[in-house]
Every structure is written in C-alpha cells, then in structure tokens.
Design a protein around this motif. Structure first.
Motif, PDB file in Angstrom:
ATOM      1  N   ILE A 286       2.717 145.210  71.562  1.00 37.43           N
ATOM      2  CA  ILE A 286       3.514 144.395  70.659  1.00 37.43           C
ATOM      3  C   ILE A 286       4.489 145.274  69.885  1.00 37.43           C
ATOM      4  O   ILE A 286       4.143 146.344  69.391  1.00 37.43           O
ATOM      5  N   ASN A 287       5.728 144.823  69.801  1.00 40.37           N
ATOM      6  CA  ASN A 287       6.767 145.619  69.148  1.00 40.37           C
ATOM      7  C   ASN A 287       7.449 144.828  68.030  1.00 40.37           C
ATOM      8  O   ASN A 287       8.602 145.066  67.690  1.00 40.37           O
ATOM      9  N   GLY A 288       6.734 143.836  67.488  1.00 40.97           N
ATOM     10  CA  GLY A 288       7.265 142.996  66.433  1.00 40.97           C
ATOM     11  C   GLY A 288       7.362 141.548  66.878  1.00 40.97           C
ATOM     12  O   GLY A 288       7.136 141.207  68.046  1.00 40.97           O
ATOM     13  N   SER A 289       7.696 140.692  65.931  1.00 45.67           N
ATOM     14  CA  SER A 289       7.832 139.264  66.223  1.00 45.67           C
ATOM     15  C   SER A 289       8.756 138.629  65.192  1.00 45.67           C
ATOM     16  O   SER A 289       9.090 139.237  64.172  1.00 45.67           O
ATOM     17  N   ASN A 290       9.151 137.395  65.475  1.00 46.08           N
ATOM     18  CA  ASN A 290       9.946 136.652  64.506  1.00 46.08           C
ATOM     19  C   ASN A 290       9.750 135.165  64.719  1.00 46.08           C
ATOM     20  O   ASN A 290       9.333 134.709  65.794  1.00 46.08           O
ATOM     21  N   SER A 291      10.037 134.425  63.670  1.00 47.37           N
ATOM     22  CA  SER A 291      10.062 132.963  63.767  1.00 47.37           C
ATOM     23  C   SER A 291      11.448 132.493  63.353  1.00 47.37           C
ATOM     24  O   SER A 291      12.099 133.109  62.496  1.00 47.37           O
ATOM     25  N   PHE A 292      11.882 131.396  63.971  1.00 48.51           N
ATOM     26  CA  PHE A 292      13.258 130.922  63.766  1.00 48.51           C
ATOM     27  C   PHE A 292      13.220 129.420  63.551  1.00 48.51           C
ATOM     28  O   PHE A 292      12.769 128.659  64.414  1.00 48.51           O
ATOM     29  N   SER A 293      13.668 128.990  62.375  1.00 46.45           N
ATOM     30  CA  SER A 293      13.756 127.573  62.049  1.00 46.45           C
ATOM     31  C   SER A 293      15.200 127.126  62.198  1.00 46.45           C
ATOM     32  O   SER A 293      16.119 127.775  61.702  1.00 46.45           O
ATOM     33  N   ASN A 294      15.386 125.997  62.889  1.00 44.74           N
ATOM     34  CA  ASN A 294      16.729 125.521  63.224  1.00 44.74           C
ATOM     35  C   ASN A 294      16.810 124.023  62.921  1.00 44.74           C
ATOM     36  O   ASN A 294      16.232 123.203  63.633  1.00 44.74           O
TER      37      ASN A 294
ATOM     38  N   TYR B 284       8.704 140.112  61.510  1.00 45.28           N
ATOM     39  CA  TYR B 284       7.397 140.720  61.253  1.00 45.28           C
ATOM     40  C   TYR B 284       7.296 142.012  62.043  1.00 45.28           C
ATOM     41  O   TYR B 284       7.905 142.147  63.114  1.00 45.28           O
ATOM     42  N   ASP B 285       6.493 142.968  61.518  1.00 38.27           N
ATOM     43  CA  ASP B 285       6.322 144.236  62.224  1.00 38.27           C
ATOM     44  C   ASP B 285       5.229 144.127  63.267  1.00 38.27           C
ATOM     45  O   ASP B 285       4.719 143.026  63.552  1.00 38.27           O
ATOM     46  N   THR B 286       4.837 145.264  63.845  1.00 41.66           N
ATOM     47  CA  THR B 286       3.846 145.271  64.933  1.00 41.66           C
ATOM     48  C   THR B 286       2.473 144.779  64.485  1.00 41.66           C
ATOM     49  O   THR B 286       1.678 144.340  65.321  1.00 41.66           O
ATOM     50  N   LEU B 287       2.200 144.830  63.180  1.00 41.94           N
ATOM     51  CA  LEU B 287       0.917 144.371  62.657  1.00 41.94           C
ATOM     52  C   LEU B 287       0.981 142.921  62.172  1.00 41.94           C
ATOM     53  O   LEU B 287       0.008 142.388  61.655  1.00 41.94           O
ATOM     54  N   GLY B 288       2.131 142.314  62.300  1.00 38.26           N
ATOM     55  CA  GLY B 288       2.288 140.946  61.839  1.00 38.26           C
ATOM     56  C   GLY B 288       2.608 140.824  60.375  1.00 38.26           C
ATOM     57  O   GLY B 288       2.532 139.725  59.807  1.00 38.26           O
ATOM     58  N   THR B 289       3.013 141.931  59.744  1.00 38.30           N
ATOM     59  CA  THR B 289       3.344 141.930  58.325  1.00 38.30           C
ATOM     60  C   THR B 289       4.813 141.558  58.130  1.00 38.30           C
ATOM     61  O   THR B 289       5.693 142.055  58.835  1.00 38.30           O
ATOM     62  N   PHE B 290       5.069 140.687  57.175  1.00 37.02           N
ATOM     63  CA  PHE B 290       6.433 140.251  56.883  1.00 37.02           C
ATOM     64  C   PHE B 290       7.310 141.450  56.520  1.00 37.02           C
ATOM     65  O   PHE B 290       6.912 142.310  55.728  1.00 37.02           O
ATOM     66  N   THR B 291       8.522 141.493  57.102  1.00 36.24           N
ATOM     67  CA  THR B 291       9.449 142.576  56.779  1.00 36.24           C
ATOM     68  C   THR B 291      10.697 142.058  56.073  1.00 36.24           C
ATOM     69  O   THR B 291      11.097 142.600  55.039  1.00 36.24           O
ATOM     70  N   ASP B 292      11.329 141.027  56.588  1.00 33.60           N
ATOM     71  CA  ASP B 292      12.535 140.488  55.952  1.00 33.60           C
ATOM     72  C   ASP B 292      12.835 139.104  56.520  1.00 33.60           C
ATOM     73  O   ASP B 292      12.254 138.690  57.519  1.00 33.60           O
ATOM     74  N   ALA B 293      13.765 138.414  55.860  1.00 34.43           N
ATOM     75  CA  ALA B 293      14.172 137.081  56.287  1.00 34.43           C
ATOM     76  C   ALA B 293      15.643 136.871  55.966  1.00 34.43           C
ATOM     77  O   ALA B 293      16.163 137.455  55.005  1.00 34.43           O
ATOM     78  N   GLN B 294      16.300 136.057  56.800  1.00 35.49           N
ATOM     79  CA  GLN B 294      17.715 135.740  56.582  1.00 35.49           C
ATOM     80  C   GLN B 294      17.906 134.227  56.721  1.00 35.49           C
ATOM     81  O   GLN B 294      17.329 133.594  57.602  1.00 35.49           O
ATOM     82  N   LYS B 295      18.713 133.691  55.825  1.00 36.30           N
ATOM     83  CA  LYS B 295      19.115 132.289  55.903  1.00 36.30           C
ATOM     84  C   LYS B 295      20.614 132.228  56.189  1.00 36.30           C
ATOM     85  O   LYS B 295      21.392 132.962  55.583  1.00 36.30           O
TER      86      LYS B 295
END
Length: 819
Positions: free
Chosen positions: A363-371, A419-430
């Motif tokens: 795992i090299n990170g993840s993200n969620s995207f609301s549209n 999110y980083d590799t551990l699933g910890t929140f890193t940043d968000a953009q709107k």
C-alpha cells in the motif's frame, strides 16, 4: 439518361423563388374525378413514399404520378373522363396494378386499403387487422415499432440498447453492428455532441414514438457521417380530422422509483394541422464502477497500481414540450413549423475510494473523493419545412431550415481527502468546478424529385450546416468557504465547423432487377482555438461519397441485393475538446483537437427468402479510425487521462442470419445471430497493444405471444459474446426483458406491465490496453426495474357539412417526410 432541356438551372431558380413565395395552385374543377386509397405492408404498417402511376388503359402512357403520404394514404384529383389503371411500386415489395377503372364526370372512387406483399404473393385490396409487429425487416432497413408495450415508460436512450444490433456503452455512445451511427429524428440529422444527444434521447419518451428505423447502408441523400449508418426516430403524428389526442403515464420501481407521463393533442382540418406534445420523466438510479489501473514503464515493466470503487446515485428529471403547425396553403403547397424545448435537471452524488499500490503490491496511500454534481440542460430545436408539388406527375421541391441550441451548465462540488500508507489523514482539498457547454447549429437543405420515363427516378439536392461549440472550465479552490479562482486550471475552447453538401441519386426498376446509384460531395471547414495554450487548428477537406444498391429477383421467393458505399466518421465535439472532464481524483477524460476524420468503405450482400429468412455478409474498413488510449496525466503515474487518437485502420466483418416469421396465429418471432470479427492496426504497429481478432457471437430474439384477442405476452432475449473493439476487450453478458400488454377501452387504450433485465445479468466489464496503462472496468447500473404504464387515445372525426372535394390532396399531406 439526360434531363430534358426545359429543366434548366434557370427553371430551377425560378421554381425555388416561386416556392419561397408560396404561390397557390389553381382550384380543382368540380366536374373532374378523384381516386383515393391507402397502401400498407403485409403486417398492416402504412407504407410512406410508395410510387404511384396512373396510366391510360389504351396505351399505358402516364397520366399522373404521385407518392403516398406518411400514413400510406394517397389521392389523385382532377381526373378527366376515361379509363385508367393504377400501378403501385416500392423497392422490396411486389408491384401491384388495379383492374381498369372507368371515370365519368365527378366520379369519386376510394380503393380502400391496398396491401403490398414481399416476394410474389398475390395482391389484392383487403383490410388487415393483424397487430403491428415489434420488429420488421425490409429491403433497405429494419423497422422497430414501439407501440407494443414492451418499451412503455422508458426513454429512447433506454430503448436503444434493446434494438437488434444496437449497443449503448457506459458513456451513452450508440453503435449499430459494432460501428458508430448518426441519429436522425423525423428524417432530419441531429448534429449534436454525444452528451447533448444523450440528454435529448433521455428526455424523449418511447410512448410518443411510432417507430425506429435502423438503416445500415443509407443512400447519398443522407449525410455521409456515421460509420454504421443511421438510426431514424419517427415520432407519432395524427392523420385524422378533428380534435384527437393521447394521454399516458406510468410508474416504475428498481432500487429507486421512476415516473413518466405525457399528453399529445392534435387538431386538424382542411386548412391546417395544429399539434402539441408534452413529455415528462423522472428517473432515479444507481451506477457502480470498479476500476483497476496498472502502470508500466517504457519497457512495459509493471510499476504501480490504482484500485478505485466509484459509487453514485443519480437522478434525471426532463420536460420536453413540442408545438407544431402544418399550413395547407394550396393543393400543392404545405408549410410546416415545429419547435421543441427539452429541459433537464441532472443530479449526481458520487463517492470514490482509491488505494495506491507499489509494484510489489504494498500500500502506498489512499484517498477518498466526494463529487456532488448539479447540471441544468436546455435543448431547443426549431424547424421549417416547405413542400411544393410542381405537377401531378411527381415533380416536387422540399426546403428545410433548422436551428438547434444546446446549453449545459454543470457545477461540481468536490472534496479530495488523502491518507498515508497507515491510513492516517494527511490533507484535504475542496474545489468547485464549473463546466459550461453551448452548441449552436444552423442548417438548411433543399431536395428535388424528378420522375423519368420507364420506371426511372432522379433526385438531387444540397445541404449546408454551421456549428459553433463553446466550452469553458472554471476551477475554484475553496478555503474557509472562500472561492479562489485557480487560473492555472481555467480554460476555454471554441470550435466552429461548416459543412456544405451536394448529392444526386438515380434509380431504375426492371422486371427482375432494380438499382440505385448515388454520389454525395461534402466540403468541411473547421476552426478551433484553446485559450490557455493559444493553440489553434484548421480542418479543410472535400470528400466524394459514392453509393450503389442492386437488387436481383432470383425466383418467385428469393432475392439478392448488393450495397456498396463510402462514408465518413467525423470526431464528436467532445473528442475534439481538450478540456478536462473529471471522473474522480485519479481519472480524467480529454479530447484531442488534432483528431482527423475516419474514412470508411462498406460492402454488404443480403439473400432474402420469402421475406422471412435473411442471410447477410458485411465487410468494412475504416482508415484512421478512432482509438482511445489512457496514459499518465502530465507524467504523474497516480493519475490517468484518456483521450482519442487516430489508428492506421480498423477492419470489420460479420455474418448475420435473421428469421422473421408469424409462426402461428398466436406466435411471432424475430431472431438473429451475428458472427463478427474486428481487427485493427495502430500507427506504431500495435507495439504493446492486445490485438487477437476475437470471433464474437451475438444473439437477439424477440417473441410475441397472443394469449387472447386483447392480451399479449412479450419476451426479448439478448446475448453479447466476448468481443474486441479496437484496444478494448468486452466480457460477454446476457439480458432478458419481458412484458404483458392488455388492450382497453375498445382498443383505444392499453395497459402494459414490463420487467427489464429480469435476471439482473446486464453488467458491463471490459479491459482497455493502452501500452503505458491497462485499465480493468466493471460497471453495474440499475437495469432491473418493474414498470406499469397506461395509454388512452381520444377524439374523433369532424362531421362533414359539405360534399366539396376540393381539399382531398391537403388531407393527405403532413408536415415532413422521412428524408
């Protein structure tokens, strides 16, 4: 055959001027005879544009000629005293001639309903009560009649994927027999973008449509665009005098509810025909997409992977009113106006989650995207049609002028959370992403019909269209509820295109052989400009598009026809537009302004036996065909963009077996099997591209069972085998749709219950191979739904107060012909 000298350019110009001034013809003389009737096919479907020849009994010379109207009716007026024979001809049907008809002063003869049969069945004037079948096969097209309840409550876009040989992909792009098509409405092309066309078709109720024609090999009178031919949608029109109408409504349930309703009103007399139609539909549904993107380096070594799940709930509300007027200015002149305004509100609430993996699947990170998307669309079209008959021998002009305007304003509220590799929140953009689209389309065309001697016919005309496409992207970063323009991502793209065309067709019928030859020339001028890059481009080319159709009567029951033509597939406006379209935070779409048109050469041979069994071989080659490739966006291997490019060629071959038959008085079937194969070559000789030339088997069968005189059961089965479409390999799927239809109110109405995708097996999955990125898509939509629909027709004929026969011709004419 040379055109007579009296038919000069000066004569044409004078006739056009007369047509534009709408000069009235002379009134019929009251002491002359009239001859009326109606022409139908073997299933009682009215036959429009049938050739009619009224001949003198003594020497078989032509006295008058004409064609039947949209409803199959015809009328000859001002017939002098004498003896005549009426001959009726149409390609694909057996010719019919009446016995000798004697006319005295003021003789009025109604021949009733005349049934034309295929092959050599004996013909006579009879009244047919058989129900119109869902699918009919004719010499030059497939006709799908929608007044059977199987498609009740659905939009035309939903109906498209149920038609034989037609496929609608997840992006709402329509193909016929594996190739792109041009959509016509009432015989007129709809030169809109694919998204605008999708919006238009989603707003059209199938209950308000009479039939859909699938024309794989159109003649030169049609636009040359469309690799797979054209699909002509024919709306219902009233042909009765007086006030008539139809009201319909329905409701459905899948995971979410669906509603539709509409009203048709028509008032017709000897002077005019006024009609109003209104459609409303609301459809809420889900779309689930799963996407795996594998990235490769220049040596095709796997480097990393994105895995996304995109779940969305969508709703469409559309309202489409239409107003039209036919003015019968004289016995020879009809002027028609129509306007349609399609209003649509589209909402999408989508949530996407993406996991990023290394080459070792770590795992090299993840993200969620609301549209959250809200789109307002307005699709307005208007038209004028002028028909002027120069004489009773069949010479006539038609002139059409049309204007379309399509506006699409989309506001997308996006939030991307990382999110980083551990699933910890890193940043968000709107962000707020505004996309505005506008298309203005102007077109004018004129056609001239010129009957010749010895069963020959000449037709020629011109068309000019002008399109302006304006597209803008505006991106705003949202910080503390303040919208700040992101100037680096804002852009504007404008494209204009002018197409001018001339055509002619010549056809001639012999006893056992008939043919049609045609030539169309089209000149294209296109100009585009992108504001951010300052890039401009011009497209200038002239192409000739010949076509030929030959029909041979082999024996009493069998015929063979050959079709050859050349066509062009121009890029859609979206495919030329380089501005970004966002799927989720890691998946984009773009157009390519350097895309060139594809040129196609088609050949088809069909053997027909008793108008029930058909065997067809098709072959086509498309030069510079369109192929979509996915690549890292600006070198970022966590984001992909997909854009079209021209390949070297694509070849397509198919073998189709079709069987249409009323097997018993209570069972009708239309079944076909399509074996096809496609192979292509990219500009770099397929380096890294999957190209295995898969043999594909497709199967469609429609069956109608009459349970009693008023109740019928309908079943549609469709199978699509594993298929290669350029660099895309589609998985097989199967879908079943069924329904019941009950006639009500003395056959003035009906109640229909249908279930679409009853086994919930309609799922689209495919692999797209693009050298640097391979993508695996699995899509599931809300295709299973139960719908209940009710339709009722009302109205009647005006009571006659006079025996005058002066307006018989006007009653037979309607606003437009199917071009």
């Amino acid at each position: 055959m040379l055109i007579p000298k009296r038919f000069s350019l000066k004569f044409i110009l004078m006739a056009v001027c007369m047509l534009l001034l709408v000069l009235s013809g002379n009134a019929q003389s009251l002491n002359k005879g009239t001859l009326t009737g109606k022409v139908v096919d073997e299933t009682n479907l009215p036959l429009p544009f049938v050739s009619l020849f009224l001949k003198n009994c003594s020497d078989s010379t032509f006295y008058k000629t004409g064609i039947s109207g949209n409803d199959g009716t015809f009328s000859f007026g001002t017939i002098n005293k004498g003896c005549y024979v009426l001959q009726i001809k149409m390609l694909g049907f057996k010719s019919y001639a009446t016995p000798a008809i004697a006319f005295e002063n003021n003789t009025k003869i109604d021949l009733g309903v005349i049934k034309l049969l295929p092959a050599t069945k004996m013909l006579n004037a009879v009244t047919i009560k058989a129900q119109t079948q869902f699918i009919e096969r004719r010499a030059d097209k497939i006709v799908v009649n929608l007044d059977n309840g199987l498609t009740a409550g659905q939009s035309i876009m939903e109906v498209m994927d149920k038609l034989p040989g037609v496929t609608v992909n997840p992006d709402d792009q329509i193909s016929l027999n594996g190739q792109g098509v041009q959509i016509y409405i009432d015989g007129k092309a709809t030169p809109l973008s694919s998204s605008a066309l999708s919006s238009l078709l989603k707003g059209m109720s199938s209950t308000n449509i009479q039939k859909i024609e699938l024309i794989a090999h159109p003649s030169a009178r049609y636009d040359a665009a469309g690799a797979g031919g054209i699909i002509n949608i024919v709306r219902k029109r009233n042909h009765k005098e007086g006030l008539n109408g139809n009201v319909y409504g329905g409701a459905g349930q899948g995971r979410f509810g669906k509603q539709n309703g509409g009203l048709n009103l028509n008032y017709k007399n000897t002077g005019y025909n006024l009609f109003f139609n209104a459609d409303y539909s609301h459809n809420k549904y889900y779309v689930d997409n799963n996407l795996v993107s594998d990235f490769f380096d220049g040596n095709h070594v796997f480097t990393n992977q994105n895995v996304s799940a995109i779940n969305s709930i969508r709703s469409n509300a559309t309202y489409t009113p239409t107003l039209g007027l036919d003015l019968y200015l004289s016995k020879k002149t009809t002027l028609s106006f129509s306007a349609t305004n399609g209003l649509q509100v589209f909402d999408r609430n989508a949530l996407s989650s993406t996991n990023l993996y290394t080459a070792n699947q770590a795992i090299n990170g993840s993200n969620s995207f609301s549209n959250l998307v809200k789109t307002n669309t307005n699709n307005f079209s208007s038209g004028m049609h002028l028909l002027h008959q120069l004489d009773t021998l069949g010479k006539e002009y038609t002139i059409d002028m049309d204007y379309f305007i399509y506006t699409n304003n989309s506001n997308q509220h996006n939030q991307n959370t990382n999110y980083d590799t551990l699933g910890t929140f890193t940043d968000a953009q709107k962000t707020l992403f505004n996309q505005d689209r506008r298309f203005d389309v102007y077109s004018a065309k004129a056609d001239y019909q010129y009957p010749l001697k010895n069963n020959a016919h000449l037709e020629f005309g011109f068309k000019s269209s002008y399109v302006v496409s304006n597209n803008s992207n505006m991106l705003y970063n949202i910080v503390a509820d303040v919208n700040t323009p992101n100037l680096a991502q804002n852009d504007y793209f404008k494209y204009s295109e002018n197409i001018n065309a001339l055509y002619f067709t010549y056809n001639k019928e012999h006893k056992r052989f008939s043919y049609q030859l045609g030539l169309r020339g089209e000149g294209t001028l296109g100009t585009g400009q992108q504001q951010q890059t300052g890039q401009t481009f011009d497209k200038k080319y002239i192409q000739l598009f010949p076509s030929a159709y030959f029909d041979f009567k082999l024996n009493a029951n069998e015929s063979l026809n050959l079709t050859l033509n050349k066509r062009i597939d121009r890029p859609t406006y979206e495919n030329l537009n380089p501005l970004l379209r966002i799927i989720n935070s890691t998946t984009y779409l773009q157009g390519n302004p350097q895309l060139q048109p594809a040129i196609l050469y088609n050949a088809s041979v069909t053997n027909a036996f008793k108008n029930a069994f058909f065997a067809t071989i098709n072959y086509s080659i498309s030069l510079h065909d369109f192929t979509f490739f996915t690549s890292p966006y600006n070198g970022d291997k966590t984001i992909t963009t997909t854009r079209p490019d021209n390949n070297r060629y694509t070849q397509y071959a198919s073998f189709i077996l079709a069987y249409n038959r009323q097997i018993t008085p209570w069972w009708f079937t239309s079944t076909n099997v399509n074996l096809n194969e496609q192979w292509f070559k990219t500009t770099d000789n397929d380096v890294g591209v999957y190209n295995k030339q898969l043999l594909t088997a497709n199967f469609d069968t429609y069956n109608s069972f009459a349970l009693n005189k008023k109740l019928s059961f309908l079943l549609l089965l469709k199978y699509r085998g594993k298929a290669q479409d350029r660099n895309v390999v589609n998985d097989p799927y199967f879908v079943a749709t069924t329904g019941l239809r009950q006639a009500l109110f003395g056959s003035r109405g009906w109640l229909a219950l249908n279930v679409t995708d009853i086994l919930h097996t309609y799922k689209i999955a495919y692999v797209q191979n693009s050298v640097s990125v391979n993508q695996y898509w699995a899509n599931a939509n809300e295709t299973t739904a139960v719908r209940l629909s009710l339709s009722y027709s009302f109205g009647g004929k005006i009571k006659k107060t006079t025996s005058s026969n002066g307006a018989v011709d006007e009653k037979q004419r309607t606003s437009t012909k199917e071009n």
